[in-house]
Design a protein around this motif. Structure first.
Motif: not given
Length: 350
Positions: A191-193, A199-205
Protein backbone atom coordinates in the motif's frame (compact mmCIF):
# COMPACT_ATOMS: atom_id res chain seq x y z
CA UNK A 1 25.19 -24.81 3.11
CA UNK A 2 26.75 -22.79 5.94
CA UNK A 3 25.50 -23.22 9.53
CA UNK A 4 23.83 -19.82 9.33
CA UNK A 5 22.19 -20.68 6.00
CA UNK A 6 20.55 -23.70 7.67
CA UNK A 7 19.25 -21.50 10.50
CA UNK A 8 17.88 -18.91 8.07
CA UNK A 9 16.23 -21.63 5.97
CA UNK A 10 14.61 -23.07 9.10
CA UNK A 11 13.31 -19.62 10.04
CA UNK A 12 11.83 -19.12 6.56
CA UNK A 13 10.11 -22.52 6.66
CA UNK A 14 8.53 -21.61 10.00
CA UNK A 15 7.53 -17.98 9.42
CA UNK A 16 7.83 -17.27 5.70
CA UNK A 17 10.21 -15.19 3.53
CA UNK A 18 12.22 -12.43 5.19
CA UNK A 19 13.24 -8.97 4.03
CA UNK A 20 16.67 -8.29 2.59
CA UNK A 21 17.29 -6.16 5.71
CA UNK A 22 16.54 -9.09 8.03
CA UNK A 23 18.77 -11.33 5.92
CA UNK A 24 21.66 -8.83 6.05
CA UNK A 25 21.26 -8.41 9.81
CA UNK A 26 21.41 -12.18 10.36
CA UNK A 27 24.43 -12.58 8.08
CA UNK A 28 26.44 -9.76 9.62
CA UNK A 29 25.33 -9.68 13.25
CA UNK A 30 24.15 -13.14 14.33
CA UNK A 31 25.82 -13.57 17.76
CA UNK A 32 27.28 -17.00 16.95
CA UNK A 33 27.50 -17.34 13.15
CA UNK A 34 27.41 -13.71 12.01
CA UNK A 35 30.20 -12.35 9.85
CA UNK A 36 31.43 -9.75 12.36
CA UNK A 37 31.10 -12.14 15.29
CA UNK A 38 33.41 -14.77 13.81
CA UNK A 39 36.32 -13.00 12.11
CA UNK A 40 38.53 -9.98 11.59
CA UNK A 41 37.42 -9.04 8.06
CA UNK A 42 40.04 -6.35 7.41
CA UNK A 43 43.31 -6.49 5.49
CA UNK A 44 45.01 -9.07 3.31
CA UNK A 45 44.02 -11.90 5.64
CA UNK A 46 40.37 -10.87 5.63
CA UNK A 47 37.88 -10.14 2.88
CA UNK A 48 38.45 -6.47 2.10
CA UNK A 49 40.81 -3.54 2.64
CA UNK A 50 39.47 -0.12 3.63
CA UNK A 51 41.03 3.26 2.87
CA UNK A 52 42.80 3.65 6.27
CA UNK A 53 44.52 0.29 5.68
CA UNK A 54 45.64 1.37 2.19
CA UNK A 55 47.65 4.36 3.43
CA UNK A 56 48.31 6.32 6.61
CA UNK A 57 47.59 9.49 4.62
CA UNK A 58 43.84 8.87 4.77
CA UNK A 59 43.64 8.97 8.56
CA UNK A 60 46.23 11.72 8.86
CA UNK A 61 44.41 14.11 6.53
CA UNK A 62 40.95 13.51 7.95
CA UNK A 63 42.40 13.79 11.46
CA UNK A 64 43.86 17.19 10.64
CA UNK A 65 40.53 18.16 9.06
CA UNK A 66 38.77 17.28 12.31
CA UNK A 67 41.25 19.38 14.26
CA UNK A 68 40.87 22.34 11.89
CA UNK A 69 37.08 22.10 12.12
CA UNK A 70 37.43 22.13 15.93
CA UNK A 71 39.58 25.27 15.76
CA UNK A 72 37.20 26.92 13.27
CA UNK A 73 34.34 26.40 15.73
CA UNK A 74 36.11 28.04 18.64
CA UNK A 75 37.92 24.99 20.05
CA UNK A 76 35.09 23.85 22.38
CA UNK A 77 36.32 22.18 25.55
CA UNK A 78 35.58 19.41 26.31
CA UNK A 79 34.32 17.75 23.14
CA UNK A 80 33.64 14.24 21.86
CA UNK A 81 36.06 12.89 19.24
CA UNK A 82 34.24 9.86 17.85
CA UNK A 83 34.52 7.22 15.17
CA UNK A 84 31.66 4.98 14.10
CA UNK A 85 32.75 1.56 12.90
CA UNK A 86 36.46 2.01 13.69
CA UNK A 87 37.58 -1.41 12.43
CA UNK A 88 41.10 -2.06 13.70
CA UNK A 89 41.49 1.50 14.97
CA UNK A 90 43.88 2.35 12.14
CA UNK A 91 42.15 5.55 11.01
CA UNK A 92 41.90 6.97 14.53
CA UNK A 93 45.50 6.01 15.37
CA UNK A 94 46.73 7.88 12.30
CA UNK A 95 44.46 10.85 13.06
CA UNK A 96 45.71 11.13 16.63
CA UNK A 97 49.35 10.89 15.56
CA UNK A 98 48.86 13.63 12.97
CA UNK A 99 47.14 15.98 15.44
CA UNK A 100 49.63 15.72 18.31
CA UNK A 101 50.91 19.21 17.52
CA UNK A 102 47.50 20.94 17.52
CA UNK A 103 47.50 22.93 20.78
CA UNK A 104 44.78 21.77 23.17
CA UNK A 105 43.14 19.30 20.78
CA UNK A 106 44.07 16.07 22.55
CA UNK A 107 43.59 17.56 26.00
CA UNK A 108 40.03 18.66 25.17
CA UNK A 109 39.01 15.47 23.38
CA UNK A 110 37.10 12.58 24.92
CA UNK A 111 37.74 9.69 22.54
CA UNK A 112 34.66 7.51 22.00
CA UNK A 113 34.41 4.57 19.59
CA UNK A 114 31.07 3.25 18.39
CA UNK A 115 31.74 -0.47 18.20
CA UNK A 116 29.60 -3.46 19.23
CA UNK A 117 32.06 -6.28 18.44
CA UNK A 118 34.03 -7.49 21.51
CA UNK A 119 36.76 -8.84 19.21
CA UNK A 120 37.24 -5.55 17.38
CA UNK A 121 37.11 -3.59 20.66
CA UNK A 122 40.11 -5.62 21.83
CA UNK A 123 41.98 -4.90 18.60
CA UNK A 124 41.17 -1.18 18.89
CA UNK A 125 42.28 -1.08 22.54
CA UNK A 126 45.67 -2.44 21.56
CA UNK A 127 46.05 -0.07 18.59
CA UNK A 128 44.98 2.97 20.63
CA UNK A 129 46.78 2.12 23.87
CA UNK A 130 47.68 5.35 25.63
CA UNK A 131 44.67 7.29 24.33
CA UNK A 132 42.18 5.72 26.76
CA UNK A 133 39.15 5.41 24.46
CA UNK A 134 35.66 4.73 25.72
CA UNK A 135 33.31 2.46 23.77
CA UNK A 136 29.58 2.63 23.14
CA UNK A 137 27.38 0.21 21.23
CA UNK A 138 25.24 2.81 19.47
CA UNK A 139 25.40 6.40 18.24
CA UNK A 140 22.55 7.14 20.65
CA UNK A 141 24.96 6.41 23.52
CA UNK A 142 27.44 9.17 22.59
CA UNK A 143 27.84 11.96 25.16
CA UNK A 144 25.74 15.10 24.84
CA UNK A 145 28.60 17.45 23.92
CA UNK A 146 30.16 19.11 20.86
CA UNK A 147 30.71 16.23 18.46
CA UNK A 148 33.48 15.74 15.91
CA UNK A 149 32.85 12.38 14.27
CA UNK A 150 34.18 10.36 11.37
CA UNK A 151 32.61 7.23 9.90
CA UNK A 152 34.35 5.43 7.04
CA UNK A 153 32.44 2.56 5.40
CA UNK A 154 29.94 2.46 8.24
CA UNK A 155 26.66 3.19 6.46
CA UNK A 156 27.17 0.65 3.64
CA UNK A 157 26.95 -2.29 6.06
CA UNK A 158 23.62 -1.22 7.59
CA UNK A 159 20.73 -3.44 6.48
CA UNK A 160 18.72 -2.29 3.47
CA UNK A 161 15.29 -3.16 2.13
CA UNK A 162 14.74 -3.50 -1.62
CA UNK A 163 11.58 -2.63 -3.56
CA UNK A 164 10.59 -3.35 -7.17
CA UNK A 165 8.31 -0.99 -9.11
CA UNK A 166 6.17 -2.95 -11.57
CA UNK A 167 2.80 -2.86 -13.34
CA UNK A 168 1.01 -3.73 -10.08
CA UNK A 169 2.84 -1.05 -8.11
CA UNK A 170 5.55 -1.54 -5.52
CA UNK A 171 6.53 -4.96 -4.16
CA UNK A 172 9.29 -5.77 -1.68
CA UNK A 173 12.14 -8.08 -2.61
CA UNK A 174 12.34 -10.92 -0.09
CA UNK A 175 14.60 -13.87 0.67
CA UNK A 176 12.77 -17.19 0.55
CA UNK A 177 13.44 -20.79 -0.48
CA UNK A 178 13.31 -22.75 -3.71
CA UNK A 179 14.37 -26.32 -4.49
CA UNK A 180 18.05 -25.25 -4.49
CA UNK A 181 18.08 -23.26 -1.23
CA UNK A 182 17.87 -19.55 -0.49
CA UNK A 183 16.35 -17.52 -3.31
CA UNK A 184 15.00 -14.04 -3.99
CA UNK A 185 11.30 -13.40 -4.56
CA UNK A 186 8.72 -10.61 -4.34
CA UNK A 187 5.98 -9.76 -1.88
CA UNK A 188 2.38 -8.96 -2.71
CA UNK A 189 1.79 -5.34 -3.86
CA UNK A 190 2.32 -2.83 -1.06
CA UNK A 191 0.00 0.00 0.00
CA UNK A 192 2.94 2.37 0.52
CA UNK A 193 6.73 2.61 0.36
CA UNK A 194 9.30 4.94 1.98
CA UNK A 195 8.93 8.58 1.00
CA UNK A 196 12.36 9.48 -0.34
CA UNK A 197 13.35 11.13 -3.66
CA UNK A 198 14.55 7.82 -5.10
CA UNK A 199 11.06 6.35 -4.70
CA UNK A 200 9.20 9.48 -5.79
CA UNK A 201 11.16 9.67 -9.07
CA UNK A 202 11.41 5.94 -9.86
CA UNK A 203 10.19 4.79 -13.29
CA UNK A 204 8.30 1.53 -13.73
CA UNK A 205 10.72 -1.36 -13.59
CA UNK A 206 13.09 0.35 -11.19
CA UNK A 207 14.54 -1.37 -8.15
CA UNK A 208 15.03 1.05 -5.25
CA UNK A 209 16.82 0.42 -1.97
CA UNK A 210 15.92 1.98 1.36
CA UNK A 211 18.36 2.23 4.27
CA UNK A 212 16.30 3.26 7.29
CA UNK A 213 19.13 2.48 9.78
CA UNK A 214 21.40 4.89 7.86
CA UNK A 215 18.78 7.65 8.04
CA UNK A 216 18.34 7.05 11.76
CA UNK A 217 22.11 7.11 12.33
CA UNK A 218 22.64 10.36 10.44
CA UNK A 219 19.57 11.94 12.06
CA UNK A 220 20.93 11.11 15.52
CA UNK A 221 24.30 12.69 14.78
CA UNK A 222 22.68 15.69 13.07
CA UNK A 223 20.52 16.29 16.14
CA UNK A 224 23.56 16.35 18.42
CA UNK A 225 25.46 18.69 16.11
CA UNK A 226 22.45 21.02 15.83
CA UNK A 227 22.25 21.14 19.64
CA UNK A 228 25.92 21.21 20.62
CA UNK A 229 27.91 22.03 17.47
CA UNK A 230 30.56 20.04 15.66
CA UNK A 231 31.12 18.23 12.35
CA UNK A 232 30.56 14.67 11.12
CA UNK A 233 32.21 13.16 8.06
CA UNK A 234 30.42 10.18 6.48
CA UNK A 235 32.67 8.49 3.88
CA UNK A 236 31.28 5.65 1.82
CA UNK A 237 30.66 4.35 -1.66
CA UNK A 238 27.38 5.31 -3.26
CA UNK A 239 25.81 8.29 -4.93
CA UNK A 240 23.05 10.87 -5.03
CA UNK A 241 19.55 9.40 -5.53
CA UNK A 242 20.92 5.90 -5.99
CA UNK A 243 18.73 3.35 -7.79
CA UNK A 244 19.24 -0.27 -8.83
CA UNK A 245 20.34 -3.45 -7.09
CA UNK A 246 23.59 -2.64 -5.27
CA UNK A 247 23.56 -5.48 -2.71
CA UNK A 248 26.94 -7.16 -2.93
CA UNK A 249 28.95 -9.81 -1.15
CA UNK A 250 32.73 -9.96 -0.81
CA UNK A 251 34.53 -13.12 0.27
CA UNK A 252 38.30 -13.61 0.25
CA UNK A 253 38.68 -10.33 -1.68
CA UNK A 254 36.40 -11.56 -4.49
CA UNK A 255 32.76 -10.87 -5.38
CA UNK A 256 30.37 -13.56 -4.18
CA UNK A 257 26.68 -14.40 -4.59
CA UNK A 258 24.94 -12.60 -1.66
CA UNK A 259 22.92 -15.77 -0.90
CA UNK A 260 25.76 -18.28 -1.31
CA UNK A 261 27.68 -18.10 1.98
CA UNK A 262 25.60 -16.47 4.77
CA UNK A 263 27.83 -15.49 7.67
CA UNK A 264 31.02 -16.11 5.70
CA UNK A 265 30.94 -13.11 3.32
CA UNK A 266 30.70 -9.39 3.87
CA UNK A 267 27.40 -7.88 2.70
CA UNK A 268 27.11 -4.20 1.78
CA UNK A 269 25.07 -1.87 -0.41
CA UNK A 270 25.72 1.52 -1.97
CA UNK A 271 24.70 4.52 0.11
CA UNK A 272 22.05 6.92 -1.19
CA UNK A 273 23.33 10.22 0.18
CA UNK A 274 20.44 12.45 -0.92
CA UNK A 275 17.98 11.54 1.88
CA UNK A 276 20.83 11.63 4.41
CA UNK A 277 21.87 15.17 3.47
CA UNK A 278 18.26 16.29 3.91
CA UNK A 279 18.54 15.44 7.62
CA UNK A 280 21.44 17.83 8.27
CA UNK A 281 21.24 21.41 9.58
CA UNK A 282 23.89 22.16 6.92
CA UNK A 283 26.01 19.90 4.77
CA UNK A 284 28.71 19.64 2.11
CA UNK A 285 29.07 16.76 -0.35
CA UNK A 286 31.76 15.74 -2.84
CA UNK A 287 33.83 12.82 -4.05
CA UNK A 288 36.55 11.31 -1.86
CA UNK A 289 39.17 12.16 -4.46
CA UNK A 290 38.20 15.84 -4.56
CA UNK A 291 38.07 16.15 -0.77
CA UNK A 292 41.45 14.46 -0.27
CA UNK A 293 42.96 16.70 -2.97
CA UNK A 294 41.80 19.82 -1.12
CA UNK A 295 43.11 18.41 2.16
CA UNK A 296 46.57 18.21 0.60
CA UNK A 297 47.12 14.56 -0.24
CA UNK A 298 49.41 15.39 -3.18
CA UNK A 299 51.84 17.32 -0.98
CA UNK A 300 51.65 14.66 1.73
CA UNK A 301 52.37 11.96 -0.86
CA UNK A 302 55.52 13.76 -1.99
CA UNK A 303 56.65 14.36 1.59
CA UNK A 304 56.33 10.68 2.48
CA UNK A 305 57.95 9.64 -0.82
CA UNK A 306 61.24 11.19 0.23
CA UNK A 307 63.68 8.42 1.01
CA UNK A 308 61.56 5.68 -0.59
CA UNK A 309 62.84 3.73 -3.57
CA UNK A 310 61.88 0.73 -5.66
CA UNK A 311 58.86 -1.32 -4.64
CA UNK A 312 58.20 0.78 -1.53
CA UNK A 313 57.98 3.96 -3.59
CA UNK A 314 55.73 2.37 -6.19
CA UNK A 315 53.44 0.97 -3.48
CA UNK A 316 53.21 4.42 -1.88
CA UNK A 317 52.30 6.12 -5.16
CA UNK A 318 49.83 3.32 -5.96
CA UNK A 319 48.10 4.00 -2.65
CA UNK A 320 47.71 7.67 -3.59
CA UNK A 321 46.18 6.67 -6.92
CA UNK A 322 43.87 4.13 -5.35
CA UNK A 323 42.46 6.67 -2.89
CA UNK A 324 42.01 9.53 -5.36
CA UNK A 325 41.89 8.34 -8.98
CA UNK A 326 38.37 8.52 -10.50
CA UNK A 327 38.89 5.05 -11.97
CA UNK A 328 39.53 3.59 -8.50
CA UNK A 329 38.11 4.90 -5.18
CA UNK A 330 38.27 8.60 -6.01
CA UNK A 331 34.83 8.95 -7.62
CA UNK A 332 33.00 5.87 -6.32
CA UNK A 333 33.47 6.98 -2.71
CA UNK A 334 31.70 10.13 -1.54
CA UNK A 335 32.07 12.36 1.52
CA UNK A 336 29.05 13.88 3.24
CA UNK A 337 30.01 16.41 5.92
CA UNK A 338 27.32 17.54 8.37
CA UNK A 339 27.65 20.67 10.45
CA UNK A 340 25.47 23.19 12.27
CA UNK A 341 23.66 25.98 10.44
CA UNK A 342 25.81 29.05 9.92
CA UNK A 343 29.06 27.26 10.82
CA UNK A 344 32.17 27.53 8.62
CA UNK A 345 32.42 25.17 5.66
CA UNK A 346 34.16 21.95 6.79
CA UNK A 347 37.77 21.52 5.62
CA UNK A 348 38.07 19.70 2.31
CA UNK A 349 35.16 21.37 0.55
CA UNK A 350 35.22 24.23 -1.93
Amino acid sequence: MTPLARLIAERIRETGPISVADYMAECLLHPVHGYYATRDPFGAGGDFITAPEISQMFGELFGLALAQAWLDRGAPTPFTLAEAGPGRGTLMADALRATRGVPGFHAAARLVLVEASPHLRAVQAERLAGHRPDWVNRLEDLPEAPLFLIANEFLDALPIRQFQHGPQGWRERLVGLDDKGLAFGLSAPLPQVPDTPAFRHAPEGALVEDNLPARLAVAEVARRIARHGGVAWWIDYGGWRSQGDTLQALRRHRPDDPLAHPGEADLTAHVDFEPLAALAPAYAYDTQGAVLARLGIAARTERLAQGLTGAALESHRAAHRRLTDPAEMGSLFKVLAITSAGAPLPPGFA
